[in-house]
Design a protein around this motif. Structure first.
Motif, mmCIF file in Angstrom:
data_model
loop_
_atom_site.group_PDB
_atom_site.id
_atom_site.type_symbol
_atom_site.label_atom_id
_atom_site.label_comp_id
_atom_site.label_asym_id
_atom_site.label_seq_id
_atom_site.Cartn_x
_atom_site.Cartn_y
_atom_site.Cartn_z
ATOM 1 N N LEU A 8 6.040 -25.395 21.367
ATOM 2 C CA LEU A 8 6.438 -26.773 21.104
ATOM 3 C C LEU A 8 7.796 -26.805 20.406
ATOM 4 N N GLU A 9 7.978 -25.965 19.387
ATOM 5 C CA GLU A 9 9.253 -25.902 18.674
ATOM 6 C C GLU A 9 10.377 -25.433 19.589
ATOM 7 N N GLU A 10 10.082 -24.482 20.462
ATOM 8 C CA GLU A 10 11.093 -23.995 21.402
ATOM 9 C C GLU A 10 11.546 -25.114 22.331
ATOM 10 N N ALA A 11 10.602 -25.869 22.856
ATOM 11 C CA ALA A 11 10.948 -26.986 23.736
ATOM 12 C C ALA A 11 11.761 -28.034 22.981
ATOM 13 N N ALA A 12 11.375 -28.312 21.752
ATOM 14 C CA ALA A 12 12.078 -29.322 20.953
ATOM 15 C C ALA A 12 13.477 -28.853 20.571
ATOM 16 N N GLU A 13 13.618 -27.594 20.178
ATOM 17 C CA GLU A 13 14.917 -27.085 19.740
ATOM 18 C C GLU A 13 15.906 -26.946 20.896
ATOM 19 N N ASP A 14 15.405 -26.756 22.089
ATOM 20 C CA ASP A 14 16.283 -26.689 23.256
ATOM 21 C C ASP A 14 16.730 -28.076 23.709
ATOM 22 N N LYS A 15 16.284 -29.104 23.003
ATOM 23 C CA LYS A 15 16.630 -30.496 23.305
ATOM 24 C C LYS A 15 16.168 -30.905 24.704
ATOM 25 N N GLU A 16 15.209 -30.163 25.236
ATOM 26 C CA GLU A 16 14.709 -30.457 26.569
ATOM 27 C C GLU A 16 13.588 -31.484 26.548
ATOM 28 N N CYS A 17 12.918 -31.595 25.424
ATOM 29 C CA CYS A 17 11.691 -32.382 25.418
ATOM 30 C C CYS A 17 11.608 -33.278 24.189
ATOM 31 N N GLY A 18 11.997 -34.527 24.364
ATOM 32 C CA GLY A 18 11.896 -35.493 23.278
ATOM 33 C C GLY A 18 10.466 -35.667 22.811
ATOM 34 N N GLU A 19 9.523 -35.569 23.735
ATOM 35 C CA GLU A 19 8.110 -35.694 23.388
ATOM 36 C C GLU A 19 7.700 -34.600 22.407
ATOM 37 N N ALA A 20 8.196 -33.384 22.605
ATOM 38 C CA ALA A 20 7.891 -32.289 21.683
ATOM 39 C C ALA A 20 8.436 -32.604 20.294
#
Length: 186
Positions: free
Chosen positions: A18-30
């Motif tokens: 979840l943090e990886e998806a959020a930090e890559d700015k790919e997933c606002g939902e994350a």
């Protein structure tokens, strides 16, 4: 899936993903999920308003209405940031424009009370109406009160519309309208 991951490695791996998806700015939902997890101490995390604000802000900047609403609430309630009703109203507005019912209601309250925004009863009614049409019970109740009384700027007294919105609010679990309906709307 994170809630079902149990303790230990499964949950840790889920949070890392979840943090990886959020930090890559790919997933606002994350970003929004992480903000909520930090705000409420979910998934084994210690509650941290500062971390919640960080993730909500990233999600808000990415355009996610739920994160915008939550960031507005953090500013309104001074959680992780100093209380700033101007910023709260700004973020509520961003989310409300995207059709977020809670944000539309909160923005209506800001306009009704002049919190962070110039008091404007017509705009309060507009945002209560938007939220009410999205099924927000408290907005339905506030709108009904305005139609029942007709005393506040923004609407003319209209018993038919007051009854309609009181009944909608009751259907959404709001208790206050029962008294108004029992006493009759004149």
């Amino acid at each position: 899936w994170l809630a079902e991951a149990g303790d230990g490695a499964g949950r840790s791996r889920g949070l890392a993903m979840l943090e990886e998806a959020a930090e890559d700015k790919e997933c606002g939902e994350a970003m929004s999920i992480l903000g909520q997890a930090h705000a409420r101490g979910l998934y084994g995390l210690m509650p941290s308003d500062t971390e919640a604000v960080r993730w909500f802000a990233q999600g808000a900047e990415a355009g996610l209405s739920e994160a915008q609403f939550k960031l507005g609430a953090m500013y309104e309630h001074a959680r992780g940031v100093p209380r700033d009703m101007f910023m709260a109203a700004e973020w509520y507005s961003e989310a409300a424009e995207q059709g977020h019912a809670d944000a539309a209601f909160a923005l209506g309250v800001c306009y009704a009370r002049g919190r962070g925004i110039k008091k404007d009863h017509e705009m309060a009614v507009y945002w209560y109406s938007r939220a009410a049409h999205l099924g927000h019970g408290r907005a339905q109740f506030n709108l009904a009160l305005r139609y029942a009384d007709g005393a506040l700027a923004g609407v003319k007294k209209d018993p038919h519309l007051a009854t309609k919105w009181f009944k909608a609010a009751i259907a959404n679990g709001i208790k206050g309208p029962n008294v108004k309906l029992k006493n009759g709307i004149k």
